[in-house]
Design an enzyme around this catalytic site. Structure first.
Site, PDB file in Angstrom:
ATOM      1  N   LYS A 123       0.847  -1.198   0.000  1.00 26.21           N
ATOM      2  CA  LYS A 123       0.000   0.000   0.000  1.00 26.21           C
ATOM      3  C   LYS A 123       0.885   1.251   0.000  1.00 26.21           C
ATOM      4  O   LYS A 123       1.955   1.240   0.615  1.00 26.21           O
ATOM      5  CB  LYS A 123      -0.876   0.021   1.261  1.00 26.21           C
ATOM      6  CG  LYS A 123      -2.005  -0.985   1.264  1.00 26.21           C
ATOM      7  CD  LYS A 123      -2.827  -0.868   2.538  1.00 26.21           C
ATOM      8  CE  LYS A 123      -3.942  -1.882   2.569  1.00 26.21           C
ATOM      9  NZ  LYS A 123      -4.989  -1.638   1.559  1.00 26.21           N
ATOM     10  N   ARG A 182     -10.500 -11.358   1.597  1.00 22.84           N
ATOM     11  CA  ARG A 182     -11.385 -12.354   0.992  1.00 22.84           C
ATOM     12  C   ARG A 182     -10.773 -13.752   1.044  1.00 22.84           C
ATOM     13  O   ARG A 182     -11.483 -14.746   1.067  1.00 22.84           O
ATOM     14  CB  ARG A 182     -11.741 -11.939  -0.440  1.00 22.84           C
ATOM     15  CG  ARG A 182     -10.558 -11.826  -1.361  1.00 22.84           C
ATOM     16  CD  ARG A 182     -10.855 -10.992  -2.588  1.00 22.84           C
ATOM     17  NE  ARG A 182     -10.835  -9.556  -2.307  1.00 22.84           N
ATOM     18  CZ  ARG A 182     -11.065  -8.619  -3.219  1.00 22.84           C
ATOM     19  NH1 ARG A 182     -11.314  -8.961  -4.474  1.00 22.84           N
ATOM     20  NH2 ARG A 182     -11.030  -7.341  -2.876  1.00 22.84           N
TER      21      ARG A 182
HETATM   22  N1  BES Z   1      -8.123  -3.710   4.186  1.00 22.96           N
HETATM   23  C1  BES Z   1      -8.313  -3.283   2.853  1.00 22.96           C
HETATM   24  C2  BES Z   1      -9.618  -2.516   2.650  1.00 22.96           C
HETATM   25  C3  BES Z   1      -9.735  -1.189   3.365  1.00 22.96           C
HETATM   26  C4  BES Z   1      -9.355  -0.021   2.735  1.00 22.96           C
HETATM   27  C5  BES Z   1     -10.256  -1.120   4.636  1.00 22.96           C
HETATM   28  C6  BES Z   1      -9.456   1.195   3.383  1.00 22.96           C
HETATM   29  C7  BES Z   1     -10.381   0.099   5.281  1.00 22.96           C
HETATM   30  C8  BES Z   1      -9.982   1.254   4.659  1.00 22.96           C
HETATM   31  C9  BES Z   1      -8.320  -4.483   1.901  1.00 22.96           C
HETATM   32  O1  BES Z   1      -7.582  -5.570   2.296  1.00 22.96           O
HETATM   33  C10 BES Z   1      -7.746  -4.013   0.606  1.00 22.96           C
HETATM   34  O2  BES Z   1      -6.629  -3.606   0.611  1.00 22.96           O
HETATM   35  N2  BES Z   1      -8.537  -4.076  -0.466  1.00 22.96           N
HETATM   36  C11 BES Z   1      -8.097  -3.626  -1.735  1.00 22.96           C
HETATM   37  C12 BES Z   1      -8.564  -4.622  -2.754  1.00 22.96           C
HETATM   38  C13 BES Z   1      -7.981  -4.417  -4.129  1.00 22.96           C
HETATM   39  C14 BES Z   1      -6.514  -4.760  -4.121  1.00 22.96           C
HETATM   40  C15 BES Z   1      -8.711  -5.295  -5.107  1.00 22.96           C
HETATM   41  C16 BES Z   1      -8.703  -2.252  -2.003  1.00 22.96           C
HETATM   42  O3  BES Z   1      -9.869  -2.033  -1.603  1.00 22.96           O
HETATM   43  O4  BES Z   1      -8.033  -1.420  -2.557  1.00 22.96           O
HETATM   44 ZN    ZN Z   2      -5.549  -5.476   1.710  1.00 25.31          ZN
END
Ligand code: BES
Ligand code: ZN
Ligand code: ZN
Length: 491
Positions: A269, A343
């Site tokens: 991230k 997921r």
């Molecule tokens: N934990 C994150 C989702 C999230 C984002 C929770 C912001 C709270 C605040 C999740 O694991 C994630 O990173 N999802 C990605 C998925 C993508 C790579 C398909 C996302 O939402 O960007």
């Molecule tokens: Zn994630």
């Protein structure tokens, strides 16, 4: 502690009274409180507008030392949430003043057109939730919670709802515990530490507890969960909580995403997005809180909680984009993105729980997608289900607790977005759009025919700012909601 009282103002058990006031229309029966309100409205600076606050000291013919008068806006706009906010603000003021107790004046349900039970419950929730202070890591804590909060109502209501304070307190304390787990920093809540903390609480509440460590997870072939865990020095754990009354009417499984920190893995991230990722276990915290409440309030249904706890990190052993792993169900998954880890752990935890407990339904709660945050903002959760009745129960429960939920679709034709050239399925969609739906559709592939609802709490699980009855940090979102869902499933 929350207590109902019908004491008159001469022998009120607290020195301080908080009174809600509407603009223009009176909401208290005639008597000493109505006179206090008239007095307050005599000051130009107080109109009863929402957020308006006035303090009265030693009012005549009244035996209270202080009165906190709080505006709650126009009468026809007052709902349960306005009362929660009123109670929360009053409690926060009393904490600021270092008081030990406070009495909240319940307005007249007839005048507000609200159900008396709902009115008292909302006041109690707002007060109890606002009385929680997260200061675990402060060397010199400045604030102390109130010891007793009274709610003044009619003698008839005090009698009729005598058990309500304990019920509300139990659920709100569970929500506050969930808040603490979410607010705790990730160095203090590795999967092993969080599992131990949950285990300790669950055992003392009388739940059956099982903590599965890495060995067991390997033996059980939880390949998707283990693929996420591979990059971390801190081994994963899965906590199983079981509230099993005799002859249950049904069995409900609750599964909560428990990523104790989400770096994204090799799909790392960016700096801004790492902020707050300690809260990526808020689903697990909410499920644990709900199970603790169930253990104390003893519904007639069996409730099983599964909390897969994993840290999503990077190292030489971490899973790479393009890797193909085998999930608990035997499905092969191509890892399109290591940041779509929630997921994966949920897929294995849900399939395992369905196999082992044969529940009548599964609800999962997860901070699953940034896309859900984009769609619904920071205060509303996304709800996905193929079962209309279940989805409606969740949404109605959220309306009641003000943990708002909005249903989003699970269109079958979007499933093609998850197609993989090399494996059975890919963990991300091929399109930039509809990310919350793609994640939900991925999960749907691991629940078989079991009725299922997915609740994406990426927005409301955490707050930087806090609110009227919540401090900054974990919000405890989901505990009151899931408890309300269980309550509605009973009947
Ligand atoms: N934990 C994150 C989702 C999230 C984002 C929770 C912001 C709270 C605040 C999740 O694991 C994630 O990173 N999802 C990605 C998925 C993508 C790579 C398909 C996302 O939402 O960007
Ligand atoms: Zn994630
Ligand atoms: Zn995540």
């Amino acid at each position: 502690m929350l207590k109902l009282t019908a004491a008159n103002l001469r022998n009120l058990p607290a020195e301080t009274l908080a009174v809600p006031v509407c603009e223009e229309a009176p909401i208290h029966p005639r008597g000493p409180v109505a006179s206090l309100v008239r007095r307050a409205l005599g000051y130009e600076e107080f109109t009863g507008k929402s957020g308006n606050e006035l303090h009265l000291y030693d009012p005549p013919r009244c035996h209270v030392r202080r009165v906190i008068v709080l505006g709650i806006g126009p009468k026809d706009k007052v709902d349960a949430e306005a009362l929660r906010s009123f109670a929360g603000k009053a409690v926060k003021t009393a904490i600021e003043w270092r008081l030990e107790s406070l009495c909240l004046e319940a307005p007249s349900p007839q005048k507000l057109g609200l159900d008396i039970r709902a009115l008292l419950k909302a006041l109690m929730e707002g007060a109890c939730l606002a009385n929680h202070i997260y200061d675990r890591f402060k060397s010199d804590p400045k604030k102390k919670p109130l010891q007793t909060i009274y709610f003044r109502t009619s003698p008839g209501a005090a009698e009729a709802f005598s058990t309500l304070p304990e019920t509300v307190q139990t659920v709100c304390e569970a929500a506050c515990l969930a808040r603490e787990w979410v607010s705790d920093p990730s160095n203090e809540k590795t999967p092993a530490l969080l599992a131990a903390a949950v285990k300790k609480r669950a055992e003392s509440a009388g739940l059956r507890v099982e903590v599965q460590e890495e060995e067991t997870l390997k033996k059980n072939k939880m390949g998707a969960l283990l693929a996420v865990a591979a990059g971390s020095e801190n081994p994963p754990a899965m906590v199983l909580l079981d509230y099993a009354p005799k002859n249950p009417e049904k069995t409900v499984a609750l599964v909560g995403k428990g990523i104790t920190f989400d770096t994204g893995g090799y799909n790392l991230k960016p700096s801004n997005s790492l902020d707050g990722m300690k809260a990526d276990m808020a689903g697990a915290a909410a499920v644990a809180g709900t199970l603790l409440a169930a253990a104390r309030l003893k519904p007639k249904i069996r409730v099983v909680g599964a909390l897969p706890m994993v840290e999503n990190m990077v190292s030489g052993a971490a899973t790479r984009p393009g890797d193909i792993i085998s999930a608990y169900t035997g499905k092969t998954v191509e890892i399109g993105n290591t940041d779509a880890e929630g997921r994966l752990v949920l897929a294995d935890a849900m399939a395992y729980v369905i196999d082992r407990y044969r529940p009548d339904m599964v609800l999962d709660m997860a901070t699953l997608t940034g896309a859900c945050l984009v769609a619904l903002g920071e205060k509303i959760a996304g709800v996905f289900s193929r079962d209309d009745r279940l989805a409606e129960i969740v949404i109605a429960a959220g309306d009641e607790t003000h943990e708002r939920c909005w249903r989003l679709p699970l269109p079958d034709d979007y499933k093609e977005l998850l197609e993989s050239k090399f494996a059975d399925i890919r963990n991300i969609g091929s399109s930039r759009w509809g990310g919350a739906i793609a994640a939900a559709l991925f999960l749907s592939e691991f629940v078989g025919e079991t009725p299922w609802v997915h609740i994406d709490i990426a927005g409301p699980a955490y707050t930087k700012k806090g609110g009227d009855y919540c401090g900054p940090g974990g919000t405890g979102f989901g505990v009151r909601l899931l408890w309300e869902v269980l309550d509605r499933l009973r009947s």
